[in-house]
Design a protein around this motif. Sequence first.
Motif, PDB file in Angstrom:
ATOM      1  N   GLY A  45       0.782  -1.233   0.000  1.00  0.00           N
ATOM      2  CA  GLY A  45       0.000   0.000   0.000  1.00  0.00           C
ATOM      3  C   GLY A  45       0.811   1.280   0.000  1.00  0.00           C
ATOM      4  O   GLY A  45       0.315   2.329   0.404  1.00  0.00           O
ATOM      5  N   LYS A  46       2.041   1.224  -0.478  1.00  0.00           N
ATOM      6  CA  LYS A  46       2.901   2.422  -0.496  1.00  0.00           C
ATOM      7  C   LYS A  46       2.298   3.518  -1.370  1.00  0.00           C
ATOM      8  O   LYS A  46       2.195   4.665  -0.945  1.00  0.00           O
ATOM      9  CB  LYS A  46       4.313   2.047  -0.980  1.00  0.00           C
ATOM     10  CG  LYS A  46       5.006   1.029  -0.098  1.00  0.00           C
ATOM     11  CD  LYS A  46       6.359   0.609  -0.642  1.00  0.00           C
ATOM     12  CE  LYS A  46       6.279  -0.102  -1.957  1.00  0.00           C
ATOM     13  NZ  LYS A  46       5.632  -1.419  -1.921  1.00  0.00           N
ATOM     14  N   VAL A 123      14.008  10.345   5.713  1.00  0.00           N
ATOM     15  CA  VAL A 123      13.187   9.456   6.527  1.00  0.00           C
ATOM     16  C   VAL A 123      12.644   8.353   5.622  1.00  0.00           C
ATOM     17  O   VAL A 123      12.131   8.641   4.543  1.00  0.00           O
ATOM     18  CB  VAL A 123      11.989  10.208   7.155  1.00  0.00           C
ATOM     19  CG1 VAL A 123      11.122   9.271   7.991  1.00  0.00           C
ATOM     20  CG2 VAL A 123      12.461  11.387   7.985  1.00  0.00           C
ATOM     21  N   ALA A 124      12.753   7.108   6.068  1.00  0.00           N
ATOM     22  CA  ALA A 124      12.167   5.988   5.329  1.00  0.00           C
ATOM     23  C   ALA A 124      10.970   5.463   6.114  1.00  0.00           C
ATOM     24  O   ALA A 124      11.094   5.160   7.303  1.00  0.00           O
ATOM     25  CB  ALA A 124      13.199   4.887   5.120  1.00  0.00           C
ATOM     26  N   LEU A 125       9.832   5.406   5.440  1.00  0.00           N
ATOM     27  CA  LEU A 125       8.646   4.816   6.034  1.00  0.00           C
ATOM     28  C   LEU A 125       8.569   3.373   5.551  1.00  0.00           C
ATOM     29  O   LEU A 125       8.336   3.129   4.363  1.00  0.00           O
ATOM     30  CB  LEU A 125       7.379   5.569   5.621  1.00  0.00           C
ATOM     31  CG  LEU A 125       7.304   7.046   5.980  1.00  0.00           C
ATOM     32  CD1 LEU A 125       5.966   7.631   5.562  1.00  0.00           C
ATOM     33  CD2 LEU A 125       7.518   7.262   7.458  1.00  0.00           C
ATOM     34  N   ILE A 145      17.775   0.147   5.940  1.00  0.00           N
ATOM     35  CA  ILE A 145      17.493   1.554   6.247  1.00  0.00           C
ATOM     36  C   ILE A 145      18.380   2.039   7.386  1.00  0.00           C
ATOM     37  O   ILE A 145      18.988   3.107   7.313  1.00  0.00           O
ATOM     38  CB  ILE A 145      16.001   1.742   6.580  1.00  0.00           C
ATOM     39  CG1 ILE A 145      15.146   1.456   5.344  1.00  0.00           C
ATOM     40  CG2 ILE A 145      15.724   3.134   7.133  1.00  0.00           C
ATOM     41  CD1 ILE A 145      13.671   1.243   5.638  1.00  0.00           C
ATOM     42  N   VAL A 146      18.472   1.238   8.432  1.00  0.00           N
ATOM     43  CA  VAL A 146      19.306   1.602   9.585  1.00  0.00           C
ATOM     44  C   VAL A 146      20.773   1.663   9.184  1.00  0.00           C
ATOM     45  O   VAL A 146      21.493   2.593   9.563  1.00  0.00           O
ATOM     46  CB  VAL A 146      19.072   0.613  10.751  1.00  0.00           C
ATOM     47  CG1 VAL A 146      20.077   0.823  11.860  1.00  0.00           C
ATOM     48  CG2 VAL A 146      17.654   0.750  11.284  1.00  0.00           C
ATOM     49  N   VAL A 153      10.612   4.890  10.206  1.00  0.00           N
ATOM     50  CA  VAL A 153       9.282   4.889  10.795  1.00  0.00           C
ATOM     51  C   VAL A 153       8.570   3.658  10.255  1.00  0.00           C
ATOM     52  O   VAL A 153       8.534   3.441   9.041  1.00  0.00           O
ATOM     53  CB  VAL A 153       8.487   6.162  10.413  1.00  0.00           C
ATOM     54  CG1 VAL A 153       7.068   6.097  10.956  1.00  0.00           C
ATOM     55  CG2 VAL A 153       9.204   7.406  10.888  1.00  0.00           C
ATOM     56  N   VAL A 154       8.031   2.833  11.145  1.00  0.00           N
ATOM     57  CA  VAL A 154       7.293   1.652  10.729  1.00  0.00           C
ATOM     58  C   VAL A 154       5.809   2.018  10.635  1.00  0.00           C
ATOM     59  O   VAL A 154       5.234   2.530  11.598  1.00  0.00           O
ATOM     60  CB  VAL A 154       7.501   0.483  11.717  1.00  0.00           C
ATOM     61  CG1 VAL A 154       6.668  -0.725  11.306  1.00  0.00           C
ATOM     62  CG2 VAL A 154       8.978   0.118  11.794  1.00  0.00           C
TER      63      VAL A 154
END
Length: 178
Positions: A45-46, A123-125, A145-146, A153-154
Motif C-alpha cells: 500500500g505504499k 526518513v524511510a517509512l 534503512i538503519v 518509521v514503521v
Amino acid sequence: SAEHGLGMDALLKEISERLGPVEAEAQPIEQRRVRIAFVGRPNVGKSSLCNRLLDADRLIVSDVPGTTRETTTRDLDYKSKDGAIWRFRLFDTAGLRRRKKIANSLEYFSSLRTEQAIEETDVALLVLDAREGVTKQDKVLAGRIVEAGKALVVVVNKWDVAVEGFRRDPLSGYEDEE
C-alpha cells in the motif's frame, strides 16, 4: 551520561573525528524539502498512502503486485495550523522482493532504484501489511534503512482489512479485536 552531561565533550570529539565536519545545506532550511521514502514489499500500500497524503490519485494503485516499477517523486506542501508551510518530497518506491525472488532485469533495476531512494532520503517509512505481520523481508529492509543511517518509521497499513478479517474469523483466546 547524557542526563548529567558527563563525557559529552569526548563524545562530540569522537563523532567529529569519525564523521568529519558537518556540511551546511545548500538551501536555506525554509526552502529545503524533507525527503520521505515509502519502502516495503510489493502490494503493501505504499502508492495508496502517497496518494492519500497528496489528496489526489496521482500514483497508480492496483491489487497486482509489482505495479509500481519506477521510483516516483512528488512534492507536498503542508500548511500547518499556524500558517507555516512544511515542504516534503515523497518517494514512492517499487516493492522490494527477496534477492532470490527477483525474476527479471526489470525487477532488478527497480530494486536498485529503491535502494537509491533509501540512500537519498531523510526518513524511510517502512510500510507493512497488517494481515501478514512482520516478515523476514521486512526485517531485512529495516536493517538496510538503519545501515544507511536514515530515520526509520514503521507504518502498519491495511489495518481495517485485518480487523474485518478478525471479526469474521476470530483468533482463539481473544474475545474481540481490542
